[in-house]
Scaffold this motif. Structure first.
Motif, PDB file in Angstrom:
ATOM      1  N   LEU A 258      -9.036  17.613  -9.743  1.00 57.98           N
ATOM      2  CA  LEU A 258      -8.135  18.469 -10.508  1.00 57.98           C
ATOM      3  C   LEU A 258      -8.411  18.350 -12.006  1.00 57.98           C
ATOM      4  CD1 LEU A 258      -4.963  17.557  -8.420  1.00 57.98           C
ATOM      5  CD2 LEU A 258      -6.461  19.546  -8.120  1.00 57.98           C
ATOM      6  N   ASP A 259      -7.420  18.664 -12.825  1.00 54.57           N
ATOM      7  CA  ASP A 259      -7.637  18.641 -14.273  1.00 54.57           C
ATOM      8  C   ASP A 259      -7.450  17.241 -14.847  1.00 54.57           C
ATOM      9  OD1 ASP A 259      -4.840  18.175 -14.770  1.00 54.57           O
ATOM     10  OD2 ASP A 259      -4.481  20.318 -14.523  1.00 54.57           O
ATOM     11  N   ARG A 260      -7.744  17.105 -16.139  1.00 53.94           N
ATOM     12  CA  ARG A 260      -7.715  15.794 -16.785  1.00 53.94           C
ATOM     13  C   ARG A 260      -6.319  15.181 -16.820  1.00 53.94           C
ATOM     14  NH1 ARG A 260     -10.859  16.734 -22.344  1.00 53.94           N
ATOM     15  NH2 ARG A 260      -9.684  18.683 -22.205  1.00 53.94           N
ATOM     16  N   VAL A 261      -5.298  16.018 -16.934  1.00 52.43           N
ATOM     17  CA  VAL A 261      -3.932  15.498 -16.964  1.00 52.43           C
ATOM     18  C   VAL A 261      -3.577  14.862 -15.620  1.00 52.43           C
ATOM     19  CG1 VAL A 261      -1.493  16.094 -17.193  1.00 52.43           C
ATOM     20  CG2 VAL A 261      -3.176  17.130 -18.723  1.00 52.43           C
ATOM     21  N   ALA A 262      -3.926  15.530 -14.542  1.00 50.33           N
ATOM     22  CA  ALA A 262      -3.650  14.994 -13.205  1.00 50.33           C
ATOM     23  C   ALA A 262      -4.396  13.686 -12.986  1.00 50.33           C
ATOM     24  CB  ALA A 262      -4.039  16.017 -12.141  1.00 50.33           C
ATOM     25  N   ILE A 263      -5.646  13.636 -13.421  1.00 45.94           N
ATOM     26  CA  ILE A 263      -6.426  12.408 -13.272  1.00 45.94           C
ATOM     27  C   ILE A 263      -5.780  11.279 -14.065  1.00 45.94           C
ATOM     28  CG2 ILE A 263      -8.631  11.290 -13.764  1.00 45.94           C
ATOM     29  CD1 ILE A 263      -9.976  14.009 -13.313  1.00 45.94           C
ATOM     30  N   ARG A 264      -5.435  11.555 -15.320  1.00 47.11           N
ATOM     31  CA  ARG A 264      -4.874  10.506 -16.181  1.00 47.11           C
ATOM     32  C   ARG A 264      -3.563   9.968 -15.625  1.00 47.11           C
ATOM     33  NH1 ARG A 264      -1.084  10.916 -19.960  1.00 47.11           N
ATOM     34  NH2 ARG A 264      -1.294  13.185 -20.133  1.00 47.11           N
ATOM     35  N   MET A 265      -2.675  10.853 -15.233  1.00 41.00           N
ATOM     36  CA  MET A 265      -1.357  10.402 -14.790  1.00 41.00           C
ATOM     37  C   MET A 265      -1.429   9.685 -13.444  1.00 41.00           C
ATOM     38  SD  MET A 265       1.202  13.349 -16.228  1.00 41.00           S
ATOM     39  CE  MET A 265       2.535  12.178 -16.433  1.00 41.00           C
ATOM     40  N   THR A 266      -2.296  10.142 -12.578  1.00 38.91           N
ATOM     41  CA  THR A 266      -2.446   9.479 -11.279  1.00 38.91           C
ATOM     42  C   THR A 266      -3.157   8.142 -11.436  1.00 38.91           C
ATOM     43  OG1 THR A 266      -2.596  11.665 -10.254  1.00 38.91           O
ATOM     44  CG2 THR A 266      -3.207   9.786  -8.899  1.00 38.91           C
ATOM     45  N   ASP A 267      -4.182   8.108 -12.268  1.00 39.92           N
ATOM     46  CA  ASP A 267      -4.904   6.860 -12.511  1.00 39.92           C
ATOM     47  C   ASP A 267      -3.980   5.825 -13.142  1.00 39.92           C
ATOM     48  OD1 ASP A 267      -7.116   5.181 -12.464  1.00 39.92           O
ATOM     49  OD2 ASP A 267      -7.912   5.899 -14.368  1.00 39.92           O
ATOM     50  N   ASP A 268      -3.183   6.241 -14.116  1.00 41.73           N
ATOM     51  CA  ASP A 268      -2.246   5.313 -14.757  1.00 41.73           C
ATOM     52  C   ASP A 268      -1.252   4.747 -13.743  1.00 41.73           C
ATOM     53  OD1 ASP A 268      -3.427   5.614 -17.215  1.00 41.73           O
ATOM     54  OD2 ASP A 268      -1.905   6.974 -18.025  1.00 41.73           O
ATOM     55  N   ALA A 269      -0.783   5.601 -12.840  1.00 37.66           N
ATOM     56  CA  ALA A 269       0.157   5.142 -11.816  1.00 37.66           C
ATOM     57  C   ALA A 269      -0.509   4.136 -10.880  1.00 37.66           C
ATOM     58  CB  ALA A 269       0.681   6.338 -11.019  1.00 37.66           C
TER      59      ALA A 269
ATOM     60  N   PRO B  33     -14.362   3.073 -12.965  1.00 35.32           N
ATOM     61  CA  PRO B  33     -14.442   3.608 -14.322  1.00 35.32           C
ATOM     62  C   PRO B  33     -13.183   4.408 -14.662  1.00 35.32           C
ATOM     63  CG  PRO B  33     -16.493   3.984 -13.146  1.00 35.32           C
ATOM     64  CD  PRO B  33     -15.485   3.524 -12.132  1.00 35.32           C
ATOM     65  N   PRO B  34     -12.612   4.199 -15.847  1.00 30.66           N
ATOM     66  CA  PRO B  34     -11.400   4.926 -16.230  1.00 30.66           C
ATOM     67  C   PRO B  34     -11.580   6.437 -16.133  1.00 30.66           C
ATOM     68  CG  PRO B  34     -11.887   3.187 -17.809  1.00 30.66           C
ATOM     69  CD  PRO B  34     -13.076   3.290 -16.905  1.00 30.66           C
ATOM     70  N   ARG B  35     -10.620   7.064 -15.476  1.00 30.04           N
ATOM     71  CA  ARG B  35     -10.567   8.534 -15.369  1.00 30.04           C
ATOM     72  C   ARG B  35     -11.746   9.131 -14.610  1.00 30.04           C
ATOM     73  NH1 ARG B  35      -6.030   6.510 -16.997  1.00 30.04           N
ATOM     74  NH2 ARG B  35      -5.364   6.967 -19.136  1.00 30.04           N
ATOM     75  N   ARG B  36     -12.469   8.301 -13.850  1.00 24.17           N
ATOM     76  CA  ARG B  36     -13.618   8.818 -13.099  1.00 24.17           C
ATOM     77  C   ARG B  36     -13.550   8.370 -11.634  1.00 24.17           C
ATOM     78  NH1 ARG B  36     -18.165  10.709 -15.579  1.00 24.17           N
ATOM     79  NH2 ARG B  36     -18.564  11.430 -13.438  1.00 24.17           N
ATOM     80  N   PRO B  37     -12.551   8.838 -10.910  1.00 20.60           N
ATOM     81  CA  PRO B  37     -12.470   8.455  -9.494  1.00 20.60           C
ATOM     82  C   PRO B  37     -13.666   8.927  -8.677  1.00 20.60           C
ATOM     83  CG  PRO B  37     -10.879  10.186 -10.010  1.00 20.60           C
ATOM     84  CD  PRO B  37     -11.410   9.686 -11.314  1.00 20.60           C
ATOM     85  N   ASP B  38     -14.389   9.912  -9.199  1.00 16.25           N
ATOM     86  CA  ASP B  38     -15.575  10.384  -8.486  1.00 16.25           C
ATOM     87  C   ASP B  38     -16.685   9.338  -8.452  1.00 16.25           C
ATOM     88  OD1 ASP B  38     -15.580  10.984 -11.376  1.00 16.25           O
ATOM     89  OD2 ASP B  38     -17.588  11.793 -11.013  1.00 16.25           O
TER      90      ASP B  38
ATOM     91  N   ALA C 182       0.828  -1.204   0.000  1.00 14.67           N
ATOM     92  CA  ALA C 182       0.000   0.000   0.000  1.00 14.67           C
ATOM     93  C   ALA C 182       0.863   1.256   0.000  1.00 14.67           C
ATOM     94  CB  ALA C 182      -0.933  -0.006   1.205  1.00 14.67           C
ATOM     95  N   ALA C 183       1.934   1.237   0.780  1.00 14.93           N
ATOM     96  CA  ALA C 183       2.820   2.397   0.845  1.00 14.93           C
ATOM     97  C   ALA C 183       3.468   2.662  -0.511  1.00 14.93           C
ATOM     98  CB  ALA C 183       3.885   2.178   1.914  1.00 14.93           C
ATOM     99  N   THR C 184       3.872   1.598  -1.192  1.00 17.97           N
ATOM    100  CA  THR C 184       4.482   1.736  -2.519  1.00 17.97           C
ATOM    101  C   THR C 184       3.478   2.281  -3.528  1.00 17.97           C
ATOM    102  OG1 THR C 184       6.007  -0.089  -2.071  1.00 17.97           O
ATOM    103  CG2 THR C 184       5.635   0.485  -4.380  1.00 17.97           C
ATOM    104  N   ALA C 185       2.247   1.787  -3.467  1.00 21.11           N
ATOM    105  CA  ALA C 185       1.210   2.248  -4.390  1.00 21.11           C
ATOM    106  C   ALA C 185       0.872   3.715  -4.151  1.00 21.11           C
ATOM    107  CB  ALA C 185      -0.039   1.384  -4.242  1.00 21.11           C
ATOM    108  N   ALA C 186       0.812   4.113  -2.884  1.00 21.43           N
ATOM    109  CA  ALA C 186       0.510   5.512  -2.567  1.00 21.43           C
ATOM    110  C   ALA C 186       1.613   6.433  -3.069  1.00 21.43           C
ATOM    111  CB  ALA C 186       0.323   5.678  -1.062  1.00 21.43           C
ATOM    112  N   GLU C 187       2.854   5.988  -2.942  1.00 23.42           N
ATOM    113  CA  GLU C 187       3.966   6.799  -3.439  1.00 23.42           C
ATOM    114  C   GLU C 187       3.906   6.915  -4.960  1.00 23.42           C
ATOM    115  OE1 GLU C 187       6.911   9.361  -3.566  1.00 23.42           O
ATOM    116  OE2 GLU C 187       5.954   8.647  -1.724  1.00 23.42           O
ATOM    117  N   ALA C 188       3.522   5.838  -5.631  1.00 19.61           N
ATOM    118  CA  ALA C 188       3.370   5.877  -7.086  1.00 19.61           C
ATOM    119  C   ALA C 188       2.279   6.868  -7.486  1.00 19.61           C
ATOM    120  CB  ALA C 188       3.040   4.486  -7.614  1.00 19.61           C
ATOM    121  N   ALA C 189       1.185   6.880  -6.732  1.00 19.85           N
ATOM    122  CA  ALA C 189       0.100   7.819  -7.020  1.00 19.85           C
ATOM    123  C   ALA C 189       0.564   9.259  -6.827  1.00 19.85           C
ATOM    124  CB  ALA C 189      -1.099   7.521  -6.122  1.00 19.85           C
TER     125      ALA C 189
END
Length: 220
Positions: A69-80, A143-148, A31-38
């Motif tokens: 935040l914006d779409r770029v932040a969502i995409r990069m964090t979701d991918d991580a 759902p992709p790119r929809r953490p909400d 979990a710690a590793t995943a959080a750091e990746a995010a």
């Protein structure tokens, strides 16, 4: 508890959370590793990490923030997060008792749907590696790119009921977190909590669980 078993056996469909009831995908070190990746996902999107998240060990908490935040932040964090979850799924083992529960559900003719805030890629990789895929009729990950739309939002629960054609009172949600219970309640689905430790029992009841079990095999 006996009531939990009765509730599960009476349902025509079991809506099953993934991380917890099916596998411990994110033990503390993972979990710690995943959080750091995010957090790196936020950094790569040129977004500062809030002080409240700098020491978080919950990658989904970081992803929820990215969702504001914006779409770029969502995409990069979701991918991580997806990458970290797939890596975790390659090493995770089934929760004791879940294989027996899934086999029993198959014998009873119950539909099993996994509904998870984790990525479907990680869930499917785990199910295939552990030979559990044949017991699961449908996987609904975040759902992709929809953490909400992650639980406690009932979006995925309602979507599952629609796809399998089951009314809310004909299903049961089995999960180990308060958000599972809250999503079930919002969708008017009965809910059974899975408490890995005794300390989790009270929060699950407070979040709306009809009953709580400490052993997945009890639901077989």
């Amino acid at each position: 508890m006996p009531e939990a078993s009765k509730i599960v056996k009476a349902a025509s469909a079991i809506l099953l959370d993934f991380d917890g009831p099916v596998t411990r995908l994110m033990p503390p070190s993972v979990a710690a590793t995943a959080a750091e990746a995010a957090r790196r996902g936020l950094f790569n999107a040129a977004v500062p990490v809030p002080q409240s998240l700098k020491k978080s060990k919950d990658h989904l908490e970081v992803l929820r923030h990215a969702g504001t935040l914006d779409r770029v932040a969502i995409r990069m964090t979701d991918d991580a997060c997806i990458k970290a979850e797939v890596a975790a799924a390659a090493k995770a083992e089934p929760t004791p008792g879940v294989r027996e529960m899934l086999k029993a559900a198959a014998r009873r003719g119950q539909e099993v749907v996994i509904i998870s805030n984790n990525a479907p890629e990680a869930i499917e990789a785990f199910l295939n590696r552990t030979d559990l895929a044949g017991y699961v009729g449908l996987v609904i990950g975040r759902p992709p790119r929809r953490p909400d739309l992650m639980k406690p939002n009932p979006f995925m629960v309602r979507g599952a009921l629609t796809r399998i054609g089951t009314p809310a009172d004909g299903a049961v949600m089995v999960g180990d977190s308060t958000v599972d219970m809250q999503a079930a309640r919002a969708a008017k689905v009965p809910a059974v909590g899975f408490a890995r430790t005794p300390g989790r029992i009270k929060p699950l009841f407070e979040a709306g669980a009809d009953d709580v079990t400490e052993d997945m095999a009890e639901l077989a």
